[in-house]
Design a protein around this motif. Structure first.
Motif, PDB file in Angstrom:
ATOM      1  N   PRO A  52       4.717  -0.781  -5.069  1.00  0.00           N
ATOM      2  CA  PRO A  52       4.497  -0.937  -6.516  1.00  0.00           C
ATOM      3  C   PRO A  52       3.102  -0.572  -7.021  1.00  0.00           C
ATOM      4  CG  PRO A  52       4.479  -3.069  -5.429  1.00  0.00           C
ATOM      5  CD  PRO A  52       4.874  -2.074  -4.392  1.00  0.00           C
ATOM      6  N   GLY A  73       6.115   7.359 -10.942  1.00  0.00           N
ATOM      7  CA  GLY A  73       6.142   5.982 -10.467  1.00  0.00           C
ATOM      8  C   GLY A  73       6.326   5.856  -8.966  1.00  0.00           C
ATOM      9  N   TYR A 113       3.336   1.691 -10.056  1.00  0.00           N
ATOM     10  CA  TYR A 113       3.309   1.256 -11.451  1.00  0.00           C
ATOM     11  C   TYR A 113       1.955   1.522 -12.098  1.00  0.00           C
ATOM     12  CZ  TYR A 113       7.795  -1.076 -10.715  1.00  0.00           C
ATOM     13  OH  TYR A 113       9.111  -1.328 -10.456  1.00  0.00           O
TER      14      TYR A 113
END
Length: 373
Positions: free
Chosen positions: A243, A278, A283
């Motif tokens: 992430p 992404g 993120y």
């Protein structure tokens, strides 16, 4: 590369080559830092680090444009050059389609070798070129003779035709999304924009080959659609697993076959600019990318506020064209892997130039305002 180096030297030595502050400049630097960090901590650092030039060429081009195109005359020349280069591409696409009797082919039409060789990539450029060409014509038509009016009207005509000839569903979706922007200008222009857009849609539908219409009717169930849906799902999964900084800049082609079941051979593209960003940059990178998009719209909005009540509306009209062009890129880029093609980075640079020119032109006493998203 030689041209980039010479331009860099000229920009550094020129006394009038100085950009106005804009949040997009800061976001561009932030994005570059994420690319570097993502490459260093990549799942495959050797792959990511070896591919850094893929982005940093555009980083250099972006700041060269911003530093050099600093007044209205330069902006006009640069924009006109951009339109003429794109017009050449659209002429080739239209004539190629005409030579085959406006018939459908799987490969569509191609551009010059490089970023626009694939028909889908040509189609994306048409989604950007067409609204800018329309806005440019509307901004200068009162100064044009009849032959010149015809010349500039041929730009959007061949742009739309080439998008159709590309046989790319993404390109047609991009054109449709770009067409939404004129409807949002002002209430008093709504019906005029609606009628104009309806005519364009009607003409487009009329000339779309039956095979292209059939491809739309099978969207979501055909092999190409299912292939993309699977890649999007895998890309989102990779984003969830990584992430913060993603799997690594430009590491997808190595990461995908090592972590997922291959449904076919060939390239392992993720087919979506947002999932591409992404999955590779996490993120963090995706957030900055989205912020840059918002900042583009904020910059053009500020141009319209600065030009309100002024007699010369060239910059304000072009700001609507830039909005529609960005929507066209987003709509068509939702189906292809073109994050590090020229489209977005050149658009951001031209948006900053538009904002910079407006600030210099409309704000008195040499003061300036920073455009915030």
């Amino acid at each position: 590369m030689v041209i980039l180096l010479l331009s860099s030297v000229a920009a550094l030595r020129g006394s009038d080559f100085k950009a106005q502050p804009n949040i997009l400049n800061k976001l561009m630097v932030c994005y570059s830092l994420v690319v570097l960090l993502s490459s260093i901590f990549s799942t495959y650092p050797s792959v990511s680090l070896s591919r850094l030039r893929v982005f940093f060429d555009w980083f250099l081009v972006y700041f060269l444009i911003v530093l050099i195109v600093t007044n209205e005359k330069r902006f006009f020349i640069f924009l006109l050059s951009f339109l003429l280069y794109s017009f050449k591409m659209s002429q080739h696409g239209f004539l190629s389609w005409a030579k085959r009797g406006f018939a459908y082919t799987d490969w569509g039409v191609t551009g010059a070798p490089g970023w626009f060789h694939n028909s889908g990539e040509v189609g994306i450029q048409m989604c950007i070129f067409t609204p800018l060409a329309i806005a440019f014509f509307l901004a200068i038509y009162k100064y044009l003779s009849k032959p010149k009016i015809l010349f500039f009207l041929l730009m959007p005509f061949t742009g739309i035709a080439t998008a159709i000839a590309s046989s790319s569903r993404g390109a047609l979706v991009g054109l449709a999304v770009a067409g939404i922007r004129p409807l949002l200008i002002k209430p008093r222009f709504f019906f005029i924009s609606l009628i104009t857009l309806s005519v364009v849609v009607l003409v487009t539908i009329t000339f779309i080959p039956d095979e292209s219409k059939q491809r739309f009717s099978s969207a979501g169930t055909d092999r190409t659609s299912l292939h993309r849906l699977e890649r999007w799902s895998d890309g989102l999964d990779a984003m969830q697993q990584n992430p913060v900084l993603g799997i690594g800049f430009e590491a997808w082609s190595k990461y995908y076959p090592a972590h997922y079941v291959l449904e076919d051979e060939g390239t392992f593209l993720v087919h979506n600019i947002f999932v591409q960003c992404g999955s590779e940059l996490g993120y963090t990178g995706l957030g900055i990318f989205l912020w840059m998009i918002i900042a583009c719209f904020a910059s053009t909005r500020r141009v319209r506020k600065l030009s309100r009540g002024q007699d010369d509306q060239f910059l304000a009209i072009m700001s609507y064209g830039f909005d529609a062009a960005l929507l066209g890129y987003i709509g068509s880029g939702f189906f292809v892997t073109v994050q590090y093609y020229p489209y977005f980075w050149i658009h951001c640079a031209m948006t900053v130039c538009l904002s910079s020119v407006a600030q210099k032109k409309y704000l008195r006493h040499g003061c300036y305002l920073e455009v915030n998203a």
